[in-house]
Design an enzyme around this catalytic site. Structure first.
Site, short mmCIF file in Angstrom:
data_model
loop_
_atom_site.label_atom_id
_atom_site.label_comp_id
_atom_site.label_asym_id
_atom_site.label_seq_id
_atom_site.Cartn_x
_atom_site.Cartn_y
_atom_site.Cartn_z
N LYS A 276 0.83 -1.09 -0.07
CA LYS A 276 -0.09 -0.02 0.06
C LYS A 276 0.88 1.27 -0.03
O LYS A 276 0.74 2.26 -0.73
CB LYS A 276 -0.82 -0.19 1.36
N ALA B 255 -1.10 1.28 6.19
CA ALA B 255 -1.15 0.20 7.27
C ALA B 255 -2.49 -0.97 6.78
O ALA B 255 -3.08 -0.62 5.85
CB ALA B 255 -1.79 0.81 8.63
N ASP B 256 -2.07 -2.11 7.46
CA ASP B 256 -3.10 -3.08 7.15
C ASP B 256 -3.44 -3.85 8.60
O ASP B 256 -2.60 -4.08 9.32
CB ASP B 256 -2.68 -4.06 5.99
N THR B 257 -4.60 -4.14 8.84
CA THR B 257 -5.15 -5.02 10.04
C THR B 257 -5.72 -6.15 9.63
O THR B 257 -6.86 -6.12 8.88
CB THR B 257 -6.02 -4.05 10.80
N GLY C 95 -0.03 -4.00 10.56
CA GLY C 95 1.38 -3.77 9.92
C GLY C 95 1.40 -2.21 9.29
O GLY C 95 0.28 -1.94 8.96
#
Length: 195
Positions: free
Chosen positions: A53, A69-71, A106
């Protein structure tokens, strides 16, 4: 000239978290195909997604710092994505009932000069949930844009017995670690004006 934070995310929750601590930012939505990211373990997976991203957006000036970010929700080795149907959301929540699962976020921070990664994990324990508990929550419509089928910051709070780790990480950003890391990039909370 001050550095400018660019949030590479369309998540309203991440915007709210940054606003909560007075971190000024602009939003640039990114479009990344997440379907072909290999899964080895949750930590590597969320870091890879955050990196993709972050790299999908270019710099418009030397003062820009990109935050991506990624969750994900992980339970018994399985990643629980955002449910597409009510039935899928029901099955997810039933699998989490009375269990402890992990939420990983992250984060990639990137400027023209440097890069930094953060991966944070929070353990979340659900109460044992009856069919009626799950149906009541699904009736709120809260499940469908959230990993694991629930939002801890909304009506999903009634499902959660306890957590171990950073609450904000479950919402979508390990906020205190991000704020401290942004100092390295010359970005600090602004002081709100007195009214």
């Amino acid at each position: 000239m001050n550095n400018q934070l660019i949030l590479a995310s369309s998540s309203p929750r991440r915007r709210e978290l940054l606003n909560q601590v007075n971190i000024q930012h602009k939003v640039k939505k990114q479009d990344v195909d997440e379907s072909n990211v290999p899964f080895y373990n949750p930590r590597t997976y969320v870091q890879t997604l955050a990196e993709r991203k972050g790299r999908s957006i270019g710099f418009e000036s030397d003062q820009e710092v990109i935050l991506s970010a990624d969750t994900i929700v992980s339970h018994e080795g399985e990643v629980l994505e955002k449910p597409k149907t009510r039935e899928e959301a029901f099955q997810m929540l039933r699998s989490l009932s009375g269990q402890t699962h992990q939420v990983y976020t992250g984060v990639m921070l990137r400027s023209p000069e440097q890069e930094m990664f953060i991966v944070d994990q929070t353990s979340v324990e659900f109460w044992p949930l009856s069919k009626e508990d799950i149906e009541l929550y699904l009736d709120t419509g809260d499940s469908f844009d959230k990993a694991g089928g629930y939002g801890i910051q909304t009506e999903g709070a009634m499902l959660v017995k306890q957590i171990s780790g950073d609450y904000n990480n479950v919402v979508g950003l390990p906020l205190s670690r991000v704020v401290r890391s942004l100092r390295t990039f010359g970005i600090y909370p602004s002081i709100p004006e007195l009214k």
